[in-house]
Design a protein around this motif. Structure first.
Motif, mmCIF file in Angstrom:
data_model
loop_
_atom_site.group_PDB
_atom_site.id
_atom_site.type_symbol
_atom_site.label_atom_id
_atom_site.label_comp_id
_atom_site.label_asym_id
_atom_site.label_seq_id
_atom_site.Cartn_x
_atom_site.Cartn_y
_atom_site.Cartn_z
ATOM 1 N N MET A 155 52.714 3.534 -33.211
ATOM 2 C CA MET A 155 52.315 4.691 -33.983
ATOM 3 C C MET A 155 53.449 5.059 -34.935
ATOM 4 O O MET A 155 54.597 4.627 -34.747
ATOM 5 C CB MET A 155 52.018 5.871 -33.048
ATOM 6 C CG MET A 155 50.877 5.619 -32.076
ATOM 7 S SD MET A 155 49.303 5.277 -32.885
ATOM 8 C CE MET A 155 48.916 6.895 -33.575
ATOM 9 N N PRO A 156 53.169 5.845 -35.969
ATOM 10 C CA PRO A 156 54.236 6.245 -36.896
ATOM 11 C C PRO A 156 55.414 6.884 -36.159
ATOM 12 O O PRO A 156 55.229 7.702 -35.257
ATOM 13 C CB PRO A 156 53.527 7.266 -37.791
ATOM 14 C CG PRO A 156 52.092 6.860 -37.772
ATOM 15 C CD PRO A 156 51.844 6.358 -36.382
ATOM 16 N N ALA A 185 51.262 3.469 -28.974
ATOM 17 C CA ALA A 185 50.803 2.243 -29.628
ATOM 18 C C ALA A 185 49.302 2.100 -29.436
ATOM 19 O O ALA A 185 48.736 2.594 -28.456
ATOM 20 C CB ALA A 185 51.531 1.028 -29.052
ATOM 21 N N LEU A 186 48.665 1.417 -30.379
ATOM 22 C CA LEU A 186 47.229 1.164 -30.315
ATOM 23 C C LEU A 186 46.951 -0.312 -30.590
ATOM 24 O O LEU A 186 47.634 -0.942 -31.391
ATOM 25 C CB LEU A 186 46.479 2.010 -31.345
ATOM 26 C CG LEU A 186 46.515 3.534 -31.191
ATOM 27 C CD1 LEU A 186 45.816 4.185 -32.375
ATOM 28 C CD2 LEU A 186 45.853 3.950 -29.885
ATOM 29 N N ALA A 187 45.920 -0.828 -29.906
ATOM 30 C CA ALA A 187 45.430 -2.183 -30.177
ATOM 31 C C ALA A 187 43.995 -2.076 -30.669
ATOM 32 O O ALA A 187 43.216 -1.256 -30.160
ATOM 33 C CB ALA A 187 45.493 -3.046 -28.922
ATOM 34 N N ASP A 188 43.661 -2.874 -31.654
ATOM 35 C CA ASP A 188 42.289 -2.902 -32.160
ATOM 36 C C ASP A 188 41.415 -3.604 -31.121
ATOM 37 O O ASP A 188 41.735 -4.701 -30.677
ATOM 38 C CB ASP A 188 42.256 -3.663 -33.487
ATOM 39 C CG ASP A 188 40.929 -3.504 -34.219
ATOM 40 O OD1 ASP A 188 39.871 -3.529 -33.562
ATOM 41 O OD2 ASP A 188 40.936 -3.374 -35.454
ATOM 42 N N THR A 246 48.792 10.667 -34.390
ATOM 43 C CA THR A 246 47.409 10.258 -34.147
ATOM 44 C C THR A 246 46.488 10.748 -35.261
ATOM 45 O O THR A 246 45.623 10.005 -35.742
ATOM 46 C CB THR A 246 46.919 10.799 -32.789
ATOM 47 O OG1 THR A 246 47.748 10.283 -31.757
ATOM 48 C CG2 THR A 246 45.477 10.379 -32.524
ATOM 49 N N ASN A 247 46.669 11.973 -35.678
ATOM 50 C CA ASN A 247 45.843 12.508 -36.757
ATOM 51 C C ASN A 247 46.040 11.730 -38.048
ATOM 52 O O ASN A 247 45.085 11.479 -38.792
ATOM 53 C CB ASN A 247 46.171 13.990 -36.980
ATOM 54 C CG ASN A 247 45.673 14.871 -35.841
ATOM 55 O OD1 ASN A 247 44.814 14.477 -35.070
ATOM 56 N ND2 ASN A 247 46.219 16.073 -35.739
ATOM 57 N N GLU A 248 47.278 11.317 -38.296
ATOM 58 C CA GLU A 248 47.560 10.518 -39.488
ATOM 59 C C GLU A 248 46.853 9.173 -39.415
ATOM 60 O O GLU A 248 46.246 8.721 -40.387
ATOM 61 C CB GLU A 248 49.067 10.314 -39.630
ATOM 62 C CG GLU A 248 49.467 9.445 -40.817
ATOM 63 C CD GLU A 248 50.969 9.203 -40.883
ATOM 64 O OE1 GLU A 248 51.371 8.180 -41.477
ATOM 65 O OE2 GLU A 248 51.742 10.012 -40.337
ATOM 66 N N SER A 258 44.594 2.275 -26.159
ATOM 67 C CA SER A 258 45.874 2.969 -26.258
ATOM 68 C C SER A 258 46.881 2.465 -25.236
ATOM 69 O O SER A 258 46.516 2.000 -24.155
ATOM 70 C CB SER A 258 45.681 4.479 -26.072
ATOM 71 O OG SER A 258 45.353 4.783 -24.735
ATOM 72 N N TYR A 259 48.156 2.552 -25.603
ATOM 73 C CA TYR A 259 49.252 2.326 -24.661
ATOM 74 C C TYR A 259 50.147 3.558 -24.718
ATOM 75 O O TYR A 259 50.604 3.955 -25.799
ATOM 76 C CB TYR A 259 50.087 1.091 -25.001
ATOM 77 C CG TYR A 259 51.319 1.009 -24.110
ATOM 78 C CD1 TYR A 259 51.257 0.421 -22.861
ATOM 79 C CD2 TYR A 259 52.526 1.594 -24.497
ATOM 80 C CE1 TYR A 259 52.349 0.405 -22.015
ATOM 81 C CE2 TYR A 259 53.628 1.581 -23.663
ATOM 82 C CZ TYR A 259 53.534 0.991 -22.427
ATOM 83 O OH TYR A 259 54.616 0.984 -21.590
#
Length: 302
Positions: free
Chosen positions: A157-158, A143-146, A29-31, A132-133
């Motif tokens: 996510m990475p 995972a994230l959605a815009d 998340t920080n990345e 967020s998921y």
């Protein structure tokens, strides 16, 4: 570390999380949000739940300053912050006080899916929004959605990739996490090994007249017509349909005609409209504000 699921789909469960998994999630998340020692993170969620815990871990891992604010649906940010994580019940506060968009760089919404209208309102006021998921078992989101993406495609996510079971349920693969491969109860449309569109819970699907409907998809379709109403979609057994789509709404019996007329006047496929309506004074919610999807047959007398 011990954590608990929210209880929105059943009795809250106690889960033991590994420190290494929490660190891996925080680093990802920080990345993504470019969080470092010069950043400020705002905490407006209870540390009793994973979303609040992980804001603290992200601050510890990055060296960022953690701005602790009251856990409330009324949010007041008076200084620049790089990331704030909220739940849908807190969205209205940011919409009403749009001057806070001058202070907040990124808004991360979790806990439940915000409506398209809520995202549009936030975006129009200048907020950068992400949805967020994730779950407690994965130490928050994978995972994230815009929020500006009308198709609401979630991107990994990475260190995360995705696959599906034979019946379309999402499998989360994380080479840096102890769970390695986690089979979920969420039905998705897989777009690629690192992206998907969420459809709904496998255990919540409504089989009505031989057609399958996901409550979450129906709620998204109803939202434009029922703006301002609090509701969720459920089902009840029916001799003709097998199961009938049911709309549980916050209000009184006299409001049923209003909601029925609003939906009937929309362009929603008539097969998707509720066949039963249930008024309730207050929607059942968990301690962190998530709606508990209690079937109408299980309602306790008010």
């Amino acid at each position: 570390m011990l954590a608990h699921t929210s209880g929105s789909t059943g009795k809250p469960k106690e889960i033991r999380l590994l420190k290494a998994d929490m660190i891996a999630s925080a680093r990802a998340t920080n990345e993504f949000f470019c969080i470092d020692a010069a950043s400020v993170l705002a905490l407006v969620l209870s540390p009793d739940y994973i979303a609040g815990k992980m804001m603290i871990v992200r601050a510890l891992e990055s060296g960022a300053r953690l701005l602790e604010l009251p856990v409330s649906n009324k949010i007041e940010v008076k200084e620049p912050v790089d990331l704030i994580a909220i739940v849908p019940s807190q969205i209205e506060s940011l919409i009403e006080n749009d001057l806070q968009a001058n202070f907040i760089r990124n808004v991360l919404i979790g806990g439940a899916s915000p409506t398209k209208q809520q995202c549009e309102a936030l975006l129009s006021r200048g907020y950068k929004v992400y949805i967020s998921y994730g779950m407690t078992e994965t130490c928050s989101h994978v995972a994230l959605a815009d929020g500006a993406d009308a198709d609401r495609i979630f991107h990994a996510m990475p260190g995360i990739s995705f696959s599906t079971t034979a019946d379309g349920r999402l499998v989360v693969n994380g080479r840096e996490f102890s769970f390695n491969s986690l089979e979920t109860n969420d039905v998705v449309e897989l777009c690629s090994p690192t992206s998907f569109r969420w459809r709904g819970r496998a255990d919540g699907v409504i089989n009505s007249g031989g057609l399958k409907f996901f409550p979450e998809e129906l709620e998204a379709e109803y939202a434009a017509s029922l703006r301002g109403w609090n509701f969720y979609v459920s089902s009840v057994e029916d001799e003709i349909w097998g199961h009938a789509i049911a709309l549980v709404f916050e209000g009184g019996a006299a409001d049923e005609r209003v909601l029925r007329d609003l939906l009937r006047s929309s362009d929603i496929d008539k097969r998707k409209l509720p066949k039963r309506y249930y008024a309730i004074s207050h929607l059942p919610r968990t301690s962190n504000g998530k709606v508990k999807r209690i079937a109408p047959d299980d309602f306790a007398p008010e």
